[in-house]
Design a protein around this motif. Structure first.
Motif, PDB file in Angstrom:
ATOM      1  N   HIS A  84     -11.865  25.717  -4.183  1.00 24.24           N
ATOM      2  CA  HIS A  84     -11.068  25.938  -5.394  1.00 24.24           C
ATOM      3  C   HIS A  84     -10.048  24.810  -5.577  1.00 24.24           C
ATOM      4  CE1 HIS A  84      -8.729  27.989  -8.462  1.00 24.24           C
ATOM      5  NE2 HIS A  84      -7.659  27.835  -7.694  1.00 24.24           N
ATOM      6  N   LEU A  85      -9.360  24.468  -4.511  1.00 15.28           N
ATOM      7  CA  LEU A  85      -8.368  23.390  -4.607  1.00 15.28           C
ATOM      8  C   LEU A  85      -9.036  22.056  -4.944  1.00 15.28           C
ATOM      9  CD1 LEU A  85      -5.955  24.250  -1.658  1.00 15.28           C
ATOM     10  CD2 LEU A  85      -5.467  24.373  -4.116  1.00 15.28           C
ATOM     11  N   LEU A  86     -10.177  21.786  -4.338  1.00 12.45           N
ATOM     12  CA  LEU A  86     -10.882  20.538  -4.628  1.00 12.45           C
ATOM     13  C   LEU A  86     -11.385  20.503  -6.070  1.00 12.45           C
ATOM     14  CD1 LEU A  86     -12.829  20.073  -1.286  1.00 12.45           C
ATOM     15  CD2 LEU A  86     -10.980  18.624  -2.159  1.00 12.45           C
ATOM     16  N   GLU A  87     -11.800  21.646  -6.595  1.00 11.45           N
ATOM     17  CA  GLU A  87     -12.226  21.698  -7.997  1.00 11.45           C
ATOM     18  C   GLU A  87     -11.058  21.373  -8.920  1.00 11.45           C
ATOM     19  OE1 GLU A  87     -13.924  25.621  -8.229  1.00 11.45           O
ATOM     20  OE2 GLU A  87     -15.864  24.953  -7.403  1.00 11.45           O
ATOM     21  N   ILE A  88      -9.883  21.882  -8.589  1.00  8.73           N
ATOM     22  CA  ILE A  88      -8.689  21.557  -9.379  1.00  8.73           C
ATOM     23  C   ILE A  88      -8.381  20.075  -9.268  1.00  8.73           C
ATOM     24  CG2 ILE A  88      -6.178  21.908  -9.533  1.00  8.73           C
ATOM     25  CD1 ILE A  88      -6.766  24.861  -8.730  1.00  8.73           C
ATOM     26  N   LYS A  89      -8.458  19.549  -8.050  1.00  9.80           N
ATOM     27  CA  LYS A  89      -8.201  18.125  -7.837  1.00  9.80           C
ATOM     28  C   LYS A  89      -9.144  17.269  -8.669  1.00  9.80           C
ATOM     29  CE  LYS A  89      -7.849  14.649  -4.146  1.00  9.80           C
ATOM     30  NZ  LYS A  89      -7.416  13.711  -5.114  1.00  9.80           N
ATOM     31  N   ASP A  90     -10.411  17.685  -8.740  1.00  8.71           N
ATOM     32  CA  ASP A  90     -11.420  16.908  -9.460  1.00  8.71           C
ATOM     33  C   ASP A  90     -11.326  17.044 -10.973  1.00  8.71           C
ATOM     34  OD1 ASP A  90     -12.403  16.099  -6.999  1.00  8.71           O
ATOM     35  OD2 ASP A  90     -14.059  17.542  -6.995  1.00  8.71           O
ATOM     36  N   SER A  91     -10.741  18.131 -11.461  1.00 15.82           N
ATOM     37  CA  SER A  91     -10.807  18.392 -12.902  1.00 15.82           C
ATOM     38  C   SER A  91      -9.464  18.397 -13.624  1.00 15.82           C
ATOM     39  CB  SER A  91     -11.494  19.740 -13.151  1.00 15.82           C
ATOM     40  OG  SER A  91     -10.701  20.791 -12.641  1.00 15.82           O
ATOM     41  N   GLN A  92      -8.382  18.431 -12.884  1.00 15.04           N
ATOM     42  CA  GLN A  92      -7.073  18.536 -13.546  1.00 15.04           C
ATOM     43  C   GLN A  92      -6.164  17.391 -13.126  1.00 15.04           C
ATOM     44  OE1 GLN A  92      -5.388  22.480 -13.389  1.00 15.04           O
ATOM     45  NE2 GLN A  92      -7.377  23.449 -13.558  1.00 15.04           N
ATOM     46  N   SER A  93      -4.975  17.387 -13.680  1.00 16.07           N
ATOM     47  CA  SER A  93      -4.018  16.323 -13.384  1.00 16.07           C
ATOM     48  C   SER A  93      -3.529  16.420 -11.940  1.00 16.07           C
ATOM     49  CB  SER A  93      -2.817  16.426 -14.331  1.00 16.07           C
ATOM     50  OG  SER A  93      -2.041  17.569 -14.003  1.00 16.07           O
ATOM     51  N   ASP A  94      -3.002  15.306 -11.453  1.00 14.93           N
ATOM     52  CA  ASP A  94      -2.427  15.302 -10.104  1.00 14.93           C
ATOM     53  C   ASP A  94      -1.298  16.323  -9.984  1.00 14.93           C
ATOM     54  OD1 ASP A  94      -4.167  13.375  -9.202  1.00 14.93           O
ATOM     55  OD2 ASP A  94      -2.739  11.723  -9.375  1.00 14.93           O
ATOM     56  N   ASP A  95      -0.485  16.450 -11.044  1.00 15.81           N
ATOM     57  CA  ASP A  95       0.612  17.420 -11.015  1.00 15.81           C
ATOM     58  C   ASP A  95       0.093  18.850 -10.886  1.00 15.81           C
ATOM     59  OD1 ASP A  95       2.551  15.466 -11.174  1.00 15.81           O
ATOM     60  OD2 ASP A  95       2.841  15.679 -13.342  1.00 15.81           O
ATOM     61  N   ALA A  96      -0.936  19.181 -11.647  1.00 21.27           N
ATOM     62  CA  ALA A  96      -1.517  20.533 -11.573  1.00 21.27           C
ATOM     63  C   ALA A  96      -2.088  20.776 -10.184  1.00 21.27           C
ATOM     64  CB  ALA A  96      -2.596  20.705 -12.639  1.00 21.27           C
ATOM     65  N   PHE A  97      -2.771  19.776  -9.649  1.00 15.42           N
ATOM     66  CA  PHE A  97      -3.335  19.904  -8.307  1.00 15.42           C
ATOM     67  C   PHE A  97      -2.226  20.103  -7.277  1.00 15.42           C
ATOM     68  CE2 PHE A  97      -4.202  17.537  -4.363  1.00 15.42           C
ATOM     69  CZ  PHE A  97      -5.073  18.449  -3.782  1.00 15.42           C
ATOM     70  N   HIS A  98      -1.181  19.306  -7.342  1.00 12.69           N
ATOM     71  CA  HIS A  98      -0.084  19.425  -6.371  1.00 12.69           C
ATOM     72  C   HIS A  98       0.588  20.787  -6.458  1.00 12.69           C
ATOM     73  CE1 HIS A  98       0.468  14.908  -5.341  1.00 12.69           C
ATOM     74  NE2 HIS A  98      -0.788  15.272  -5.363  1.00 12.69           N
ATOM     75  N   ARG A  99       0.794  21.276  -7.669  1.00 16.00           N
ATOM     76  CA  ARG A  99       1.398  22.605  -7.828  1.00 16.00           C
ATOM     77  C   ARG A  99       0.511  23.680  -7.189  1.00 16.00           C
ATOM     78  NH1 ARG A  99       2.608  20.623 -12.914  1.00 16.00           N
ATOM     79  NH2 ARG A  99       0.813  21.674 -13.829  1.00 16.00           N
ATOM     80  N   GLU A 100      -0.785  23.603  -7.446  1.00 14.58           N
ATOM     81  CA  GLU A 100      -1.717  24.589  -6.894  1.00 14.58           C
ATOM     82  C   GLU A 100      -1.797  24.482  -5.372  1.00 14.58           C
ATOM     83  OE1 GLU A 100      -4.241  27.853  -7.357  1.00 14.58           O
ATOM     84  OE2 GLU A 100      -3.142  26.826  -8.944  1.00 14.58           O
ATOM     85  N   ALA A 101      -1.821  23.248  -4.855  1.00 12.01           N
ATOM     86  CA  ALA A 101      -1.877  23.053  -3.400  1.00 12.01           C
ATOM     87  C   ALA A 101      -0.615  23.601  -2.740  1.00 12.01           C
ATOM     88  CB  ALA A 101      -2.057  21.570  -3.070  1.00 12.01           C
ATOM     89  N   ILE A 102       0.541  23.321  -3.326  1.00 14.08           N
ATOM     90  CA  ILE A 102       1.808  23.833  -2.782  1.00 14.08           C
ATOM     91  C   ILE A 102       1.816  25.351  -2.792  1.00 14.08           C
ATOM     92  CG2 ILE A 102       4.282  24.023  -3.281  1.00 14.08           C
ATOM     93  CD1 ILE A 102       4.116  21.004  -4.105  1.00 14.08           C
ATOM     94  N   GLU A 103       1.364  25.936  -3.885  1.00 16.55           N
ATOM     95  CA  GLU A 103       1.312  27.401  -3.972  1.00 16.55           C
ATOM     96  C   GLU A 103       0.372  27.983  -2.913  1.00 16.55           C
ATOM     97  OE1 GLU A 103      -0.131  30.882  -7.050  1.00 16.55           O
ATOM     98  OE2 GLU A 103       0.586  28.988  -7.891  1.00 16.55           O
ATOM     99  N   SER A 104      -0.784  27.349  -2.725  1.00 17.39           N
ATOM    100  CA  SER A 104      -1.744  27.826  -1.723  1.00 17.39           C
ATOM    101  C   SER A 104      -1.161  27.721  -0.314  1.00 17.39           C
ATOM    102  CB  SER A 104      -3.044  27.029  -1.800  1.00 17.39           C
ATOM    103  OG  SER A 104      -3.712  27.311  -2.999  1.00 17.39           O
ATOM    104  N   ILE A 105      -0.490  26.624  -0.029  1.00 19.94           N
ATOM    105  CA  ILE A 105       0.116  26.441   1.296  1.00 19.94           C
ATOM    106  C   ILE A 105       1.218  27.472   1.514  1.00 19.94           C
ATOM    107  CG2 ILE A 105       1.475  24.876   2.741  1.00 19.94           C
ATOM    108  CD1 ILE A 105      -0.129  22.570   1.303  1.00 19.94           C
ATOM    109  N   ARG A 106       2.050  27.684   0.513  1.00 18.78           N
ATOM    110  CA  ARG A 106       3.116  28.694   0.646  1.00 18.78           C
ATOM    111  C   ARG A 106       2.541  30.096   0.830  1.00 18.78           C
ATOM    112  NH1 ARG A 106       7.182  26.157  -3.831  1.00 18.78           N
ATOM    113  NH2 ARG A 106       8.207  24.699  -2.393  1.00 18.78           N
TER     114      ARG A 106
END
Length: 140
Positions: A84-106
């Motif tokens: 899921h995170l990689l799909e976001i990384k591949d399809s969305q902006s870096d900011d959106a990916f970073h927000r999602e990654a931070i949320e997943s890590i938290r």
């Protein structure tokens, strides 16, 4: 441009001009098995290039992707969560990916805290039971 990673205490430095790595070289450098790399490819997490349609070749972006995958797995994210995170990384902006990654890590850190609290409670209960049975051990 240069990319640098730290995984399993192995420093990997890859320059864009550096030749691609073969699967065995990549596995050795990251300290993982060939089967692990093939598994990540089967699950769609890695998509290495191919030489003559056969030999897998890993470039700097593949290595960065593997580093990300291994970090996800190290903190206990599932293959589906990692995908899921990689799909976001591949399809969305870096900011959106970073927000999602931070949320997943938290979220994962919160789950770990809950798991730790449960384990501590189980340890206390086991110690209490052991004390009642007369087999006291010093708590660690």
């Amino acid at each position: 441009m240069s990319v640098s990673f730290q995984t399993n205490a192995t420093q990997i430095r890859v320059d864009e001009a550096t030749r691609p790595l073969k699967i065995s070289e990549l596995a050795d450098r990251f300290g993982i098995s060939l089967r692990t790399l093939r598994f990540y490819e089967e699950k769609g997490l890695l998509k290495p290039g191919r030489k003559d349609g056969w030999a897998r070749l890993y470039r700097a972006d593949d290595i960065a992707r593997l580093d990300f995958i291994l970090n996800c797995r190290a903190i206990g994210l599932s293959v589906d969560e990692t995908r899921h995170l990689l799909e976001i990384k591949d399809s969305q902006s870096d900011d959106a990916f970073h927000r999602e990654a931070i949320e997943s890590i938290r979220d994962r850190m919160a789950a770990i805290e809950t798991e730790l609290a449960t384990i501590q409670e189980q340890k206390r209960a086991a110690q209490d039971w052991l004390n009642r049975l007369g087999g006291a051990v010093s708590p660690s």
